[in-house]
Design a protein around this motif. Structure first.
Motif, PDB file in Angstrom:
ATOM      1  N   ARG A  49       0.851  -1.190   0.000  1.00 48.82           N
ATOM      2  CA  ARG A  49       0.000   0.000   0.000  1.00 48.82           C
ATOM      3  C   ARG A  49       0.886   1.239   0.000  1.00 48.82           C
ATOM      4  NH1 ARG A  49      -5.215  -1.497   1.399  1.00 48.82           N
ATOM      5  NH2 ARG A  49      -5.818   0.394   0.320  1.00 48.82           N
ATOM      6  N   VAL A  50       0.323   2.391  -0.363  1.00 47.66           N
ATOM      7  CA  VAL A  50       1.067   3.652  -0.403  1.00 47.66           C
ATOM      8  C   VAL A  50       0.212   4.793   0.134  1.00 47.66           C
ATOM      9  CG1 VAL A  50       2.471   2.948  -2.393  1.00 47.66           C
ATOM     10  CG2 VAL A  50       0.340   4.220  -2.773  1.00 47.66           C
ATOM     11  N   MET A  51       0.866   5.860   0.525  1.00 47.38           N
ATOM     12  CA  MET A  51       0.224   7.136   0.831  1.00 47.38           C
ATOM     13  C   MET A  51       0.975   8.196   0.035  1.00 47.38           C
ATOM     14  SD  MET A  51      -0.425   7.062   4.970  1.00 47.38           S
ATOM     15  CE  MET A  51      -1.748   8.267   5.092  1.00 47.38           C
ATOM     16  N   THR A  52       0.264   9.231  -0.378  1.00 50.58           N
ATOM     17  CA  THR A  52       0.930  10.332  -1.068  1.00 50.58           C
ATOM     18  C   THR A  52       1.565  11.255  -0.032  1.00 50.58           C
ATOM     19  OG1 THR A  52      -0.967  11.822  -1.050  1.00 50.58           O
ATOM     20  CG2 THR A  52      -0.802  10.247  -2.915  1.00 50.58           C
ATOM     21  N   TYR A  53       2.452  12.119  -0.514  1.00 51.34           N
ATOM     22  CA  TYR A  53       3.053  13.115   0.365  1.00 51.34           C
ATOM     23  C   TYR A  53       1.953  13.952   1.022  1.00 51.34           C
ATOM     24  CZ  TYR A  53       7.355  11.962  -2.147  1.00 51.34           C
ATOM     25  OH  TYR A  53       8.416  11.305  -2.697  1.00 51.34           O
ATOM     26  N   GLY A  54       0.942  14.309   0.248  1.00 45.91           N
ATOM     27  CA  GLY A  54      -0.176  15.081   0.775  1.00 45.91           C
ATOM     28  C   GLY A  54      -1.001  14.309   1.782  1.00 45.91           C
ATOM     29  N   ASP A  55      -1.169  12.996   1.555  1.00 49.43           N
ATOM     30  CA  ASP A  55      -1.895  12.156   2.507  1.00 49.43           C
ATOM     31  C   ASP A  55      -1.200  12.165   3.866  1.00 49.43           C
ATOM     32  OD1 ASP A  55      -3.702  11.360   0.522  1.00 49.43           O
ATOM     33  OD2 ASP A  55      -2.707   9.433   0.169  1.00 49.43           O
ATOM     34  N   LEU A  60      -1.145  13.997   9.473  1.00 47.64           N
ATOM     35  CA  LEU A  60      -0.519  14.702  10.588  1.00 47.64           C
ATOM     36  C   LEU A  60      -1.278  15.967  10.970  1.00 47.64           C
ATOM     37  CD1 LEU A  60       3.212  14.336   9.544  1.00 47.64           C
ATOM     38  CD2 LEU A  60       2.047  13.160  11.426  1.00 47.64           C
ATOM     39  N   GLY A  61      -2.063  16.494  10.033  1.00 52.20           N
ATOM     40  CA  GLY A  61      -2.816  17.710  10.296  1.00 52.20           C
ATOM     41  C   GLY A  61      -1.964  18.956  10.322  1.00 52.20           C
ATOM     42  N   GLU A  62      -0.839  18.900   9.639  1.00 50.13           N
ATOM     43  CA  GLU A  62       0.038  20.066   9.590  1.00 50.13           C
ATOM     44  C   GLU A  62       0.913  20.007   8.340  1.00 50.13           C
ATOM     45  OE1 GLU A  62       3.454  20.039  12.412  1.00 50.13           O
ATOM     46  OE2 GLU A  62       2.586  18.142  13.091  1.00 50.13           O
ATOM     47  N   SER A  63       1.385  21.153   7.945  1.00 49.05           N
ATOM     48  CA  SER A  63       2.329  21.257   6.848  1.00 49.05           C
ATOM     49  C   SER A  63       1.700  20.827   5.524  1.00 49.05           C
ATOM     50  CB  SER A  63       3.573  20.441   7.190  1.00 49.05           C
ATOM     51  OG  SER A  63       4.625  20.780   6.360  1.00 49.05           O
ATOM     52  N   GLY A  64       2.537  20.451   4.568  1.00 48.81           N
ATOM     53  CA  GLY A  64       2.040  20.089   3.251  1.00 48.81           C
ATOM     54  C   GLY A  64       2.929  19.057   2.599  1.00 48.81           C
TER      55      GLY A  64
END
Length: 154
Positions: A49-55, A60-64
């Motif tokens: 499975r993967v998550m994007t940088y944005g995910d 985390l609820g912070e940053s981008g």
């Protein structure tokens, strides 16, 4: 094992595959708190499975996404870095073959490239590979569960 800020071979930081990178001048000691949180999320992503940088940033609820990418470039060599990806499913430039080996070993869903594609490298099948952070890897058929935005389990 994850590298701490002061634990580097030679001068400079290291990229996802452990090779030296340019930029950043971390002091000896612990990782920055934000970097530690990004790496913790990365370690939660199940094989295949993967998550994007944005995910990851959303989780985390912070940053981008750019900040997550920076953390991965500087400190991600000790975690499964290939599981944090671009939202378009394109493999990490310069690390395509290492990532592809990891995806195939873990059974990560891929979309085969057309013959016209540069280098004929597949992309990640984001609809099937993307992980929403819930459960232990999502549905049995490999489909990512619908994203709810609820991050209360963090």
């Amino acid at each position: 094992m994850r590298r701490q800020q002061g634990e580097r071979d030679g001068d400079g930081a290291h990229g996802p595959s452990g090779e030296p990178t340019t930029g950043g001048s971390p002091d000896a000691g612990e990782l920055p708190e934000y970097a530690e949180r990004v790496l913790d999320v990365t370690e939660l992503i199940p094989p295949g499975r993967v998550m994007t940088y944005g995910d990851v940033a959303e989780w985390l609820g912070e940053s981008g996404p750019r900040q997550v990418g920076r953390v991965m470039a500087l400190y991600g060599g000790g975690v499964p870095w290939w599981r944090v990806v671009r939202s378009d499913g394109v493999l990490l430039q310069g690390h395509e073959l290492r990532a592809l080996d990891a995806y195939r070993a873990e059974g990560t869903p891929l979309r085969e490239a057309s013959r016209a594609a540069d280098g004929h490298l597949p992309r990640l099948d984001m609809k099937r590979a993307r992980w929403d952070g819930g459960g232990t890897g999502g549905d049995s058929d490999g489909q990512a569960a619908e994203r709810t935005g609820d991050r209360s389990h963090i």
